[in-house]
Design an enzyme around this catalytic site. Structure first.
Site, PDB file in Angstrom:
ATOM      1  N   ASP A  33      -0.198   5.162   0.658  1.00 28.80           N
ATOM      2  CA  ASP A  33      -0.494   6.192   1.649  1.00 28.80           C
ATOM      3  C   ASP A  33      -0.551   5.597   3.052  1.00 28.80           C
ATOM      4  O   ASP A  33      -1.356   4.709   3.334  1.00 28.80           O
ATOM      5  CB  ASP A  33      -1.835   6.853   1.321  1.00 28.80           C
ATOM      6  CG  ASP A  33      -1.783   7.654   0.035  1.00 28.80           C
ATOM      7  OD1 ASP A  33      -1.433   8.838   0.100  1.00 28.80           O
ATOM      8  OD2 ASP A  33      -2.084   7.082  -1.025  1.00 28.80           O
TER       9      ASP A  33
ATOM     10  N   ASP B 254       0.867  -1.157   0.000  1.00 27.67           N
ATOM     11  CA  ASP B 254       0.000   0.000   0.000  1.00 27.67           C
ATOM     12  C   ASP B 254       0.919   1.225   0.000  1.00 27.67           C
ATOM     13  O   ASP B 254       2.102   1.124   0.343  1.00 27.67           O
ATOM     14  CB  ASP B 254      -0.881  -0.018   1.252  1.00 27.67           C
ATOM     15  CG  ASP B 254      -1.675   1.256   1.410  1.00 27.67           C
ATOM     16  OD1 ASP B 254      -2.440   1.598   0.484  1.00 27.67           O
ATOM     17  OD2 ASP B 254      -1.518   1.924   2.443  1.00 27.67           O
TER      18      ASP B 254
END
Length: 217
Positions: A11, A9
């Site tokens: 952010d 991932d």
């Protein structure tokens, strides 16, 4: 258990952006005279912005998801927006895995242009073999589509890959896709990340490929 690929991932996992996102969403709600608090802001974390915004669009008279999302993006990229920064250990881990030839993908709920800019903070987009962004999936996290697509792009079985996440929605997506998951407590407390196989404060000193993980559940 050793693994052959890493799916990250972006952010909150590789780059700290939650402070910037919270500021943008807060500004959006307040600009329309709507109250906003931590409970509301938590509904946006780890999800595609438009999908999260759709849960609240009824509160914006006459507004559409697309219009409101564009307004929020403007706040996100404005000159007074708080600057993002690399999560501790992220750049070292990504560069180390790249040097070792470990296939890596980014699976993010963010937009592709946004992802490319942020990855400069951890060594650049060129270190990653595949990118799955909000534009590439029909359903965002917690749906597993993004991680399934990421594994396919890398040519690896989900059981042979590790996902790195920071939010419950991302952990749920990774687990549903069949990946083991390492979570970092950059945006949520450890007890909110209990669905992960391993929870760490950040990415400092991650001992790839011998992380203490079990086989995929």
């Amino acid at each position: 258990m050793n693994s052959t690929a890493a799916l990250f991932d972006l952010d909150g996992t590789l780059v700290a952006t939650e402070h910037r996102s919270r500021a943008a969403w807060t500004r959006l709600f307040r600009a329309h005279g709507l109250p906003v608090d931590d409970t509301l802001l938590a509904t946006f974390v780890g999800r595609r912005g438009k999908e999260a915004l759709a849960d609240h669009v009824h509160r914006f008279p006459g507004g559409t998801v697309d219009e409101l999302f564009e307004e929020a993006v403007g706040y996100l990229t404005g000159p007074d927006s708080p600057a993002p920064y690399a999560v501790p250990g992220a750049e070292a881990l990504v560069k180390s895995l790249h040097a070792e030839g470990v296939p890596m993908a980014v699976v993010t709920s963010g937009l592709r242009d946004h992802a490319g800019e942020l990855l400069e903070l951890v060594g650049g987009a060129g270190l990653f073999a595949a990118f799955i962004t909000a534009e590439d999936v029909r359903r965002g996290k917690p749906d597993p589509e993004g991680f399934t697509a990421g594994c396919a792009a890398l040519g690896v079985a989900p059981a042979d890959a590790i996902a790195f996440e920071d939010a419950p929605a991302g952990i749920a997506a990774a687990r549903a896709a069949g990946l083991r998951c390492v979570a970092v407590t950059t945006t949520h407390p450890a007890d909110a990340l209990a669905g992960a196989d391993l929870v760490l404060p950040d990415l400092t000193g991650v001992a790839w490929p011998t992380l203490p993980l079990t086989s995929a559940r």
